[in-house]
Design a protein around this motif. Structure first.
Motif, mmCIF file in Angstrom:
data_model
loop_
_atom_site.group_PDB
_atom_site.id
_atom_site.type_symbol
_atom_site.label_atom_id
_atom_site.label_comp_id
_atom_site.label_asym_id
_atom_site.label_seq_id
_atom_site.Cartn_x
_atom_site.Cartn_y
_atom_site.Cartn_z
ATOM 1 N N VAL A 34 7.683 7.442 17.757
ATOM 2 C CA VAL A 34 8.698 6.408 17.945
ATOM 3 C C VAL A 34 8.025 5.039 17.893
ATOM 4 N N THR A 35 8.541 4.143 17.062
ATOM 5 C CA THR A 35 8.004 2.786 16.931
ATOM 6 C C THR A 35 8.863 1.814 17.736
ATOM 7 N N TYR A 36 8.210 1.051 18.616
ATOM 8 C CA TYR A 36 8.903 0.041 19.424
ATOM 9 C C TYR A 36 8.711 -1.361 18.842
ATOM 10 N N ALA A 37 7.532 -1.620 18.309
ATOM 11 C CA ALA A 37 7.231 -2.912 17.687
ATOM 12 C C ALA A 37 6.178 -2.670 16.626
ATOM 13 N N GLN A 38 6.132 -3.579 15.635
ATOM 14 C CA GLN A 38 5.145 -3.431 14.558
ATOM 15 C C GLN A 38 4.802 -4.798 14.002
ATOM 16 N N GLY A 39 3.648 -4.867 13.363
ATOM 17 C CA GLY A 39 3.261 -6.153 12.811
ATOM 18 C C GLY A 39 1.938 -6.118 12.087
ATOM 19 N N THR A 40 1.466 -7.321 11.783
ATOM 20 C CA THR A 40 0.175 -7.500 11.124
ATOM 21 C C THR A 40 -0.545 -8.680 11.773
ATOM 22 N N ARG A 41 -1.842 -8.692 11.594
ATOM 23 C CA ARG A 41 -2.653 -9.799 12.089
ATOM 24 C C ARG A 41 -3.779 -10.024 11.104
ATOM 25 N N VAL A 42 -4.037 -11.279 10.789
ATOM 26 C CA VAL A 42 -5.113 -11.656 9.877
ATOM 27 C C VAL A 42 -6.262 -12.227 10.710
ATOM 28 N N LEU A 43 -7.460 -11.701 10.495
ATOM 29 C CA LEU A 43 -8.664 -12.181 11.164
ATOM 30 C C LEU A 43 -9.632 -12.749 10.143
ATOM 31 N N PHE A 45 -0.299 -2.767 12.721
ATOM 32 C CA PHE A 45 -0.206 -2.063 13.991
ATOM 33 C C PHE A 45 1.231 -1.680 14.281
ATOM 34 N N ARG A 46 1.371 -0.631 15.064
ATOM 35 C CA ARG A 46 2.650 -0.214 15.618
ATOM 36 C C ARG A 46 2.442 0.047 17.099
ATOM 37 N N PHE A 47 3.285 -0.517 17.946
ATOM 38 C CA PHE A 47 3.323 -0.122 19.346
ATOM 39 C C PHE A 47 4.298 1.035 19.378
ATOM 40 N N CYS A 48 3.836 2.199 19.838
ATOM 41 C CA CYS A 48 4.650 3.399 19.666
ATOM 42 C C CYS A 48 4.546 4.334 20.863
ATOM 43 N N SER A 49 5.305 5.407 20.773
ATOM 44 C CA SER A 49 5.229 6.455 21.787
ATOM 45 C C SER A 49 3.828 7.059 21.752
ATOM 46 N N ALA A 50 3.453 7.743 22.804
ATOM 47 C CA ALA A 50 2.100 8.307 22.903
ATOM 48 C C ALA A 50 1.766 9.224 21.738
ATOM 49 N N ASP A 51 2.763 9.894 21.171
ATOM 50 C CA ASP A 51 2.512 10.790 20.042
ATOM 51 C C ASP A 51 2.657 10.098 18.687
ATOM 52 N N GLY A 52 3.001 8.820 18.698
ATOM 53 C CA GLY A 52 3.132 8.064 17.447
ATOM 54 C C GLY A 52 4.462 8.238 16.742
ATOM 55 N N ALA A 99 1.098 4.270 22.905
ATOM 56 C CA ALA A 99 -0.051 4.196 22.009
ATOM 57 C C ALA A 99 0.108 3.013 21.078
ATOM 58 N N VAL A 100 -1.001 2.608 20.499
ATOM 59 C CA VAL A 100 -0.995 1.617 19.436
ATOM 60 C C VAL A 100 -1.616 2.289 18.216
ATOM 61 N N HIS A 101 -0.857 2.333 17.140
ATOM 62 C CA HIS A 101 -1.335 2.859 15.867
ATOM 63 C C HIS A 101 -1.962 1.684 15.123
ATOM 64 N N LEU A 102 -3.238 1.803 14.769
ATOM 65 C CA LEU A 102 -3.995 0.724 14.133
ATOM 66 C C LEU A 102 -4.494 1.154 12.765
ATOM 67 N N TRP A 103 -4.492 0.226 11.826
ATOM 68 C CA TRP A 103 -5.061 0.476 10.501
ATOM 69 C C TRP A 103 -5.364 -0.858 9.839
#
Length: 152
Positions: free
Chosen positions: A114-123, A105-112, A88-92
């Motif tokens: 476990v976090t595998y990667a995380q970051g931010t993006r500016v649009l 964002f967090r790239f995580c396990s399907a249930d949220g 899953a990707v946790h977005l906010w």
């Protein structure tokens, strides 16, 4: 020795969007390739915004809030993804400005959990004719407010 992925608290803000890691997303070592993380995050955001009627269908003039550009992307890789399957990707949203926003964002396990990667993006929202910053629509801002991370 195996690395332990950081665990996350129960999801209290943002959205969890399912994503699938396929065999061809893995690199020669059998790890999710570093370039695939931002791609999967982008796909998750596209899915989420489409639920709100915000999409790009090939016409920049008609795209409205989908006419935007990335100003900055930051990502840290915490623990490698070593197998295919459902994640899953946790977005906010961290910040929702007049013409720009920062999302987390967090790239995580399907249930949220476990976090595998995380970051931010500016649009930055762009005017299709001038490619200069333009304000987000009120419809976009209303949807965005629902995704804002509460202040700690």
């Amino acid at each position: 020795m195996t690395a332990e992925a950081p665990t996350a608290p129960v999801l209290s803000y943002g959205r969890l969007v399912p994503v699938t890691v396929h065999f061809d997303d893995l690199d020669a070592l059998g790890l999710l390739h570093n370039a695939r993380y931002p791609l999967m995050v982008e796909r998750a955001w596209s899915e989420l915004w489409q639920e709100h009627g915000i999409r790009f269908d090939g016409d920049w003039e008609a795209a409205g809030d989908a006419c935007n550009a990335v100003r900055e992307l930051r990502i840290s890789y915490d623990v490698p993804v070593t197998r295919t399957g459902t994640y899953a990707v946790h977005l906010w949203l961290e910040r929702l400005g007049n013409t720009g926003l920062t999302y987390g964002f967090r790239f995580c396990s399907a249930d949220g959990a476990v976090t595998y990667a995380q970051g931010t993006r500016v649009l930055v929202r762009l005017d299709a004719a001038t490619l200069r910053p333009a304000p987000w629509s009120e419809r976009f801002r209303a949807a965005g407010r629902e995704l804002l991370r509460p202040a700690d």
